[in-house]
Scaffold this motif. Sequence first.
Motif, mmCIF file in Angstrom:
data_model
loop_
_atom_site.group_PDB
_atom_site.id
_atom_site.type_symbol
_atom_site.label_atom_id
_atom_site.label_comp_id
_atom_site.label_asym_id
_atom_site.label_seq_id
_atom_site.Cartn_x
_atom_site.Cartn_y
_atom_site.Cartn_z
ATOM 1 N N LYS A 1 0.847 -1.189 0.000
ATOM 2 C CA LYS A 1 0.000 0.000 0.000
ATOM 3 C C LYS A 1 0.884 1.241 0.000
ATOM 4 O O LYS A 1 2.003 1.218 0.499
ATOM 5 C CB LYS A 1 -0.879 0.021 1.253
ATOM 6 N N ASN A 2 0.360 2.314 -0.547
ATOM 7 C CA ASN A 2 1.069 3.589 -0.572
ATOM 8 C C ASN A 2 0.374 4.588 0.338
ATOM 9 O O ASN A 2 -0.836 4.793 0.217
ATOM 10 C CB ASN A 2 1.104 4.151 -1.997
ATOM 11 N N TYR A 3 1.154 5.184 1.239
ATOM 12 C CA TYR A 3 0.659 6.224 2.127
ATOM 13 C C TYR A 3 1.719 7.304 2.257
ATOM 14 O O TYR A 3 2.894 7.007 2.518
ATOM 15 C CB TYR A 3 0.367 5.678 3.528
ATOM 16 N N PHE A 4 1.316 8.538 2.082
ATOM 17 C CA PHE A 4 2.178 9.692 2.334
ATOM 18 C C PHE A 4 3.497 9.571 1.575
ATOM 19 O O PHE A 4 4.568 9.889 2.079
ATOM 20 C CB PHE A 4 2.402 9.846 3.844
ATOM 21 N N GLY A 5 3.431 9.065 0.352
ATOM 22 C CA GLY A 5 4.618 8.949 -0.480
ATOM 23 C C GLY A 5 5.466 7.717 -0.215
ATOM 24 O O GLY A 5 6.495 7.529 -0.846
ATOM 25 N N LEU A 6 5.047 6.872 0.727
ATOM 26 C CA LEU A 6 5.793 5.655 1.050
ATOM 27 C C LEU A 6 5.052 4.430 0.551
ATOM 28 O O LEU A 6 3.845 4.317 0.742
ATOM 29 C CB LEU A 6 5.963 5.513 2.565
ATOM 30 N N THR A 7 5.769 3.508 -0.046
ATOM 31 C CA THR A 7 5.204 2.210 -0.377
ATOM 32 C C THR A 7 5.552 1.285 0.781
ATOM 33 O O THR A 7 6.726 1.032 1.053
ATOM 34 C CB THR A 7 5.807 1.655 -1.682
ATOM 35 N N PHE A 8 4.533 0.836 1.501
ATOM 36 C CA PHE A 8 4.739 -0.049 2.643
ATOM 37 C C PHE A 8 5.122 -1.428 2.124
ATOM 38 O O PHE A 8 4.359 -2.062 1.413
ATOM 39 C CB PHE A 8 3.469 -0.158 3.480
ATOM 40 N N ILE A 9 6.294 -1.918 2.490
ATOM 41 C CA ILE A 9 6.763 -3.234 2.072
ATOM 42 C C ILE A 9 6.500 -4.262 3.167
ATOM 43 O O ILE A 9 5.956 -5.321 2.918
ATOM 44 C CB ILE A 9 8.263 -3.189 1.711
ATOM 45 N N SER A 10 6.897 -3.935 4.383
ATOM 46 C CA SER A 10 6.715 -4.846 5.511
ATOM 47 C C SER A 10 6.384 -4.015 6.743
ATOM 48 O O SER A 10 7.143 -3.121 7.117
ATOM 49 C CB SER A 10 8.001 -5.650 5.730
ATOM 50 N N THR A 11 5.251 -4.303 7.355
ATOM 51 C CA THR A 11 4.766 -3.510 8.483
ATOM 52 C C THR A 11 4.815 -4.306 9.783
ATOM 53 O O THR A 11 5.207 -5.474 9.808
ATOM 54 C CB THR A 11 3.324 -3.040 8.229
ATOM 55 N N SER A 12 4.372 -3.675 10.821
ATOM 56 C CA SER A 12 4.326 -4.289 12.146
ATOM 57 C C SER A 12 3.641 -5.648 12.123
ATOM 58 O O SER A 12 4.067 -6.581 12.803
ATOM 59 C CB SER A 12 3.607 -3.341 13.106
ATOM 60 N N GLU A 13 2.599 -5.755 11.321
ATOM 61 C CA GLU A 13 1.842 -6.999 11.249
ATOM 62 C C GLU A 13 2.694 -8.164 10.732
ATOM 63 O O GLU A 13 2.528 -9.299 11.164
ATOM 64 C CB GLU A 13 0.598 -6.841 10.359
ATOM 65 N N GLU A 14 3.595 -7.891 9.800
ATOM 66 C CA GLU A 14 4.439 -8.944 9.230
ATOM 67 C C GLU A 14 5.711 -9.189 10.041
ATOM 68 O O GLU A 14 6.356 -10.218 9.873
ATOM 69 C CB GLU A 14 4.861 -8.606 7.788
#
Length: 133
Positions: free
Chosen positions: A8-21
């Motif tokens: 997902k893209n938010y605020f110019g960042l493409t989230f690759i790996s988040t807290s959930e992963e």
Amino acid sequence: MKTNTSQKNYFGLTFISTSEETNGQYFLSETTIPAGDNGPPPHVHTREDEGFYIVSGELTFLVNDKEIHLKTGDYLNIEKGEKHTWRNDSMSDTKLLVTFAPAGIEGMFRELDEDMTNILEIGRKYGTEFLME
């Protein structure tokens, strides 16, 4: 093992790996800083370290009033509590990977993507102090 196949893209960042992963261990994202971009206001993260790996291009960082120039292949880790910002003085866009450890700050970027007018309040909620000069 956990995987993320829907970036997902938010605020110019493409989230690759988040807290959930990562069980909250780190947050990994990718972004591109346009040529001539002056970057964000100086700021301090009180909860996490932030790392920058330059995939292509170059950026100039200001960390605790020290200027640091990074180019393709360079890495910089900014420890929690260090004031920092960056800018792209070059004529080309810069692509980089950004890490936060531990994770959790993803929520700030999601909220800022929806409403930049409350940057100070949203930042404080996630332990980030934006120093509006």
